[in-house]
Scaffold this active site. Structure first.
Site, PDB file in Angstrom:
ATOM      1  CE  LYS A 183      82.696  82.935 -65.971  1.00 39.23           C
ATOM      2  NZ  LYS A 183      83.345  81.925 -66.821  1.00 39.23           N
ATOM      3  CD  GLU A 259      78.964  72.580 -53.980  1.00 37.16           C
ATOM      4  OE1 GLU A 259      79.891  71.825 -53.600  1.00 37.16           O
ATOM      5  OE2 GLU A 259      77.817  72.515 -53.520  1.00 37.16           O
ATOM      6  CB  CYS A 293      86.319  69.200 -56.492  1.00 37.22           C
ATOM      7  SG  CYS A 293      84.699  68.546 -56.898  1.00 37.22           S
ATOM      8  CD  GLU A 390      91.523  71.165 -55.986  1.00 41.77           C
ATOM      9  OE1 GLU A 390      91.708  72.372 -56.163  1.00 41.77           O
ATOM     10  OE2 GLU A 390      90.416  70.625 -56.074  1.00 41.77           O
TER      11      GLU A 390
HETATM   12  P1  NAD Z   1      88.692  78.482 -61.495  1.00 42.89           P
HETATM   13  O1  NAD Z   1      88.345  78.989 -60.152  1.00 42.89           O
HETATM   14  O2  NAD Z   1      89.924  78.994 -62.158  1.00 42.89           O
HETATM   15  O3  NAD Z   1      87.513  78.783 -62.522  1.00 42.89           O
HETATM   16  C1  NAD Z   1      86.183  78.425 -62.248  1.00 42.89           C
HETATM   17  C2  NAD Z   1      85.265  79.392 -62.930  1.00 42.89           C
HETATM   18  O4  NAD Z   1      85.502  80.695 -62.414  1.00 42.89           O
HETATM   19  C3  NAD Z   1      85.450  79.491 -64.446  1.00 42.89           C
HETATM   20  O5  NAD Z   1      84.185  79.665 -65.037  1.00 42.89           O
HETATM   21  C4  NAD Z   1      86.280  80.752 -64.603  1.00 42.89           C
HETATM   22  O6  NAD Z   1      86.061  81.396 -65.837  1.00 42.89           O
HETATM   23  C5  NAD Z   1      85.735  81.596 -63.480  1.00 42.89           C
HETATM   24  N1  NAD Z   1      86.650  82.635 -63.017  1.00 42.89           N
HETATM   25  C6  NAD Z   1      87.997  82.603 -62.960  1.00 42.89           C
HETATM   26  N2  NAD Z   1      88.468  83.753 -62.462  1.00 42.89           N
HETATM   27  C7  NAD Z   1      87.403  84.535 -62.209  1.00 42.89           C
HETATM   28  C8  NAD Z   1      87.232  85.843 -61.679  1.00 42.89           C
HETATM   29  N3  NAD Z   1      88.274  86.591 -61.320  1.00 42.89           N
HETATM   30  N4  NAD Z   1      85.975  86.318 -61.527  1.00 42.89           N
HETATM   31  C9  NAD Z   1      84.915  85.561 -61.877  1.00 42.89           C
HETATM   32  N5  NAD Z   1      84.998  84.325 -62.394  1.00 42.89           N
HETATM   33  C10 NAD Z   1      86.233  83.815 -62.547  1.00 42.89           C
HETATM   34  O7  NAD Z   1      88.690  76.908 -61.381  1.00 42.89           O
HETATM   35  P2  NAD Z   1      88.919  75.831 -62.530  1.00 42.89           P
HETATM   36  O8  NAD Z   1      90.370  75.672 -62.739  1.00 42.89           O
HETATM   37  O9  NAD Z   1      88.058  76.094 -63.718  1.00 42.89           O
HETATM   38  O10 NAD Z   1      88.276  74.534 -61.857  1.00 42.89           O
HETATM   39  C11 NAD Z   1      88.988  73.731 -61.011  1.00 42.89           C
HETATM   40  C12 NAD Z   1      88.629  74.032 -59.566  1.00 42.89           C
HETATM   41  O11 NAD Z   1      87.235  73.823 -59.377  1.00 42.89           O
HETATM   42  C13 NAD Z   1      89.326  73.082 -58.613  1.00 42.89           C
HETATM   43  O12 NAD Z   1      89.778  73.796 -57.496  1.00 42.89           O
HETATM   44  C14 NAD Z   1      88.199  72.123 -58.230  1.00 42.89           C
HETATM   45  O13 NAD Z   1      88.387  71.489 -57.000  1.00 42.89           O
HETATM   46  C15 NAD Z   1      87.011  73.004 -58.234  1.00 42.89           C
HETATM   47  N6  NAD Z   1      85.779  72.223 -58.374  1.00 42.89           N
HETATM   48  C16 NAD Z   1      84.964  72.099 -57.286  1.00 42.89           C
HETATM   49  C17 NAD Z   1      83.805  71.330 -57.374  1.00 42.89           C
HETATM   50  C18 NAD Z   1      82.895  71.173 -56.198  1.00 42.89           C
HETATM   51  O14 NAD Z   1      81.769  70.765 -56.400  1.00 42.89           O
HETATM   52  N7  NAD Z   1      83.321  71.485 -54.983  1.00 42.89           N
HETATM   53  C19 NAD Z   1      83.479  70.693 -58.575  1.00 42.89           C
HETATM   54  C20 NAD Z   1      84.345  70.835 -59.668  1.00 42.89           C
HETATM   55  C21 NAD Z   1      85.496  71.619 -59.550  1.00 42.89           C
END
Ligand code: NAD
Length: 487
Positions: A183, A259, A293, A390
């Protein structure tokens, strides 16, 4: 959009990919994908229903056994062909990524190559899954261990690295013999759809990889996580959503990889090579426009270097060209959306109100798209929100410290623990700091740690599990042990 841009978008199938077939959502629903540089709608994709989501898991479950029993060499060769195909399509995939996510095309090309590396690395790992055989200490038993695929896995990816966060999960899962449901984030579904069509072309059997696009990830994920056939959830995204999903996954006791977010310290010690430190900070801060991240979120500089360092960092950041990522010399693209712009502006305002000085940047650029100027803040007090949160944007806050103990105390003063960067010419100081940092990764005299051949992951509220390296495939394998009685 220009004609070449339209042509690249048109090559991407925009349906759901379930059980080897492309199809519309059951209720015909679709949602729009925007170019964050212009706000223009560039495509619309199928918006899955809860039933579509369940059917995607049904397909993954139905094909699990056959895929688990396929020859590792066959899985390896499919991944290898996918690597070749992604690299052959590097230019088109890079343009697509820039259109949906905003980063400059040169960076998108870099991400495509990085994403492809996971396909190559895990094609090599697929044929190196080993067990063990040994005598128990009391010599009554022979211990035999083997590794088996965990089973159908749900992979959720964020928008900031639209292709690499997918391949970093898909490649080890497929190599291990797991079927998957992917997804992608609602902002950036196109790269994942393009990748699925590449897998289809290189001969991945139907139902092994399923893609569900949706604008309402909550209910869709609930349906997938609640499916009794699912065995694993691997999530990359924010700590808040990761922790919510852990709670949901607890009823099925799913295997988990998380992650999550970061708040990386970058420490410049008094004996640092200043050229290396400035270049490393520019890279660690500005890669992906700060939307990573791994971004350097808190730059901690020894008192003796803080003024010179801040000036040099500001000169470097002010010289970067902020523009739509398709412009040839663009260095910094737009932020992903209006919320991101509001958050980054708010953090800068709060830091200035708390006593920080603005050295460069600090404001929105233009009134179209979501551009923000590369920004350096100096003498930031650790009480500012920017110390804890962040940033996810091109803002570099510089803090001062007096001695190593204070640097390490400040670096660890966060709930996150993904990565830290250190700049020093002293080997003993480097080793002491590597050991003292509460992070999963440390960059030493370099501002980049991401590498398909190395274990990426965090501690504390940055999550757990490792992606890439020798460790990555084990996230998708269970250990089975047999006790052999030879008497
Ligand atoms: P997010 O948590 O809003 O979304 C990530 C994913 O989760 C998306 O696919 C989104 O559709 C899904 N999602 C959102 N709400 C959901 C729910 N209630 N139930 C199920 N799925 C849901 O994060 P974002 O804004 O897309 O990404 C940025 C974040 O990701 C930052 O915090 C960043 O640090 C982190 N990140 C971490 C890594 C790592 O490897 N540690 C890598 C890249 C990004």
């Amino acid at each position: 959009m220009e004609e070449r841009e339209r042509a690249v978008v048109r090559t991407v199938p925009t349906g759901l990919y379930v059980d080897g077939a492309w199809r519309e959502a059951a209720d015909g629903g679709r949602f729009d994908v925007e170019d964050p540089a212009t706000g223009e709608v560039i495509a619309s994709v199928a918006d899955a229903t809860v039933d579509d989501a369940r059917q995607a898991v049904d397909a993954a479950v139905a094909h699990q056994e056959a895929w688990a029993h396929s020859a590792p060499r066959e899985r390896a060769e499919i991944l290898r062909r996918a690597f070749e195909a992604v690299m052959a399509a590097q230019d088109d995939l890079a343009l697509l990524m820039t259109l949906e996510m905003g980063k400059p095309v040169a960076e998108s090309r870099g991400e495509v190559a990085y994403a492809a590396e996971f396909l190559r690395w895990f094609s090599e790992e697929a044929v190196r899954v080993h067990g063990d055989f040994y005598v128990s200490p009391d010599a009554t038993t022979r211990v035999l261990t083997t590794r088996q695929p965990v089973g159908p896995s749900y992979l959720i990816t964020p928008w900031n690295f639209p292709l690499a966060m997918g391949t970093r999960k898909i490649a080890p899962a497929l190599a291990a013999g797991c079927t998957v449901i992917v997804k992608p984030a609602e902002q950036t579904p196109l790269c994942t759809l393009a990748l699925a069509s590449i897998f289809e072309r290189v001969g991945l059997p139907p139902g092994v990889l399923n893609v569900v696009t949706t604008s309402h990830p909550g209910p869709i994920s609930d349906a997938i996580i609640g499916h009794p056939g699912l065995r694993k959830l691997s999530f990359t995204g924010s700590t808040e959503v990761g922790s919510l999903l852990m709670r949901k996954a607890s009823s099925g006791l799913l295997r988990l990889s998380m992650e999550l977010g970061g708040n990386a310290p970058l420490i410049v010690f008094e004996d640092a090579d200043l050229d290396k430190a400035v270049a490393g900070a520019v890279f660690a801060k500005m890669r992906n426009g700060g939307e990573a991240c791994t971004s350097a979120n808190r730059i901690l500089v020894h008192e003796s270097l803080a003024d010179t360092f801040s000036e040099r960092l500001a000169t470097a950041l002010a010289s970067l060209k902020v523009a739509r990522g398709t412009e040839p010399d663009a260095s910094v693209g737009p932020l992903i959306d209006a919320d991101a712009l509001a958050k980054v502006s708010g953090l800068v305002e709060d830091a200035v109100a708390a006593g920080a000085s603005l050295v460069t940047g600090g404001e929105r650029r233009g009134d179209r798209g979501y551009f923000f100027s590369p920004t350096v803040l100096r003498d930031v007090p650790p009480t500012a929100r920017v110390f804890r949160e962040e940033i996810f944007g091109p803002v570099a806050p510089v803090y001062r410290f007096d001695d190593d103990d204070e640097a390490i105390r400040l670096a660890n003063d966060t709930t996150y623990g993904l990565v830290g960067y250190i700049f020093t010419e002293s080997l003993s100081r480097a080793v002491r700091t590597i050991e003292a940092l509460e992070t999963g990764m440390v960059g030493v005299n370099q501002g980049l740690v991401s590498n398909a051949a190395a274990p990426f992951g965090g501690v504390k509220r940055s999550g757990f599990g490792r992606e890439g390296g020798f460790e990555g495939i084990h996230e998708y394998l269970n250990v089975k042990y047999a006790a052999l009685n030879l008497s």
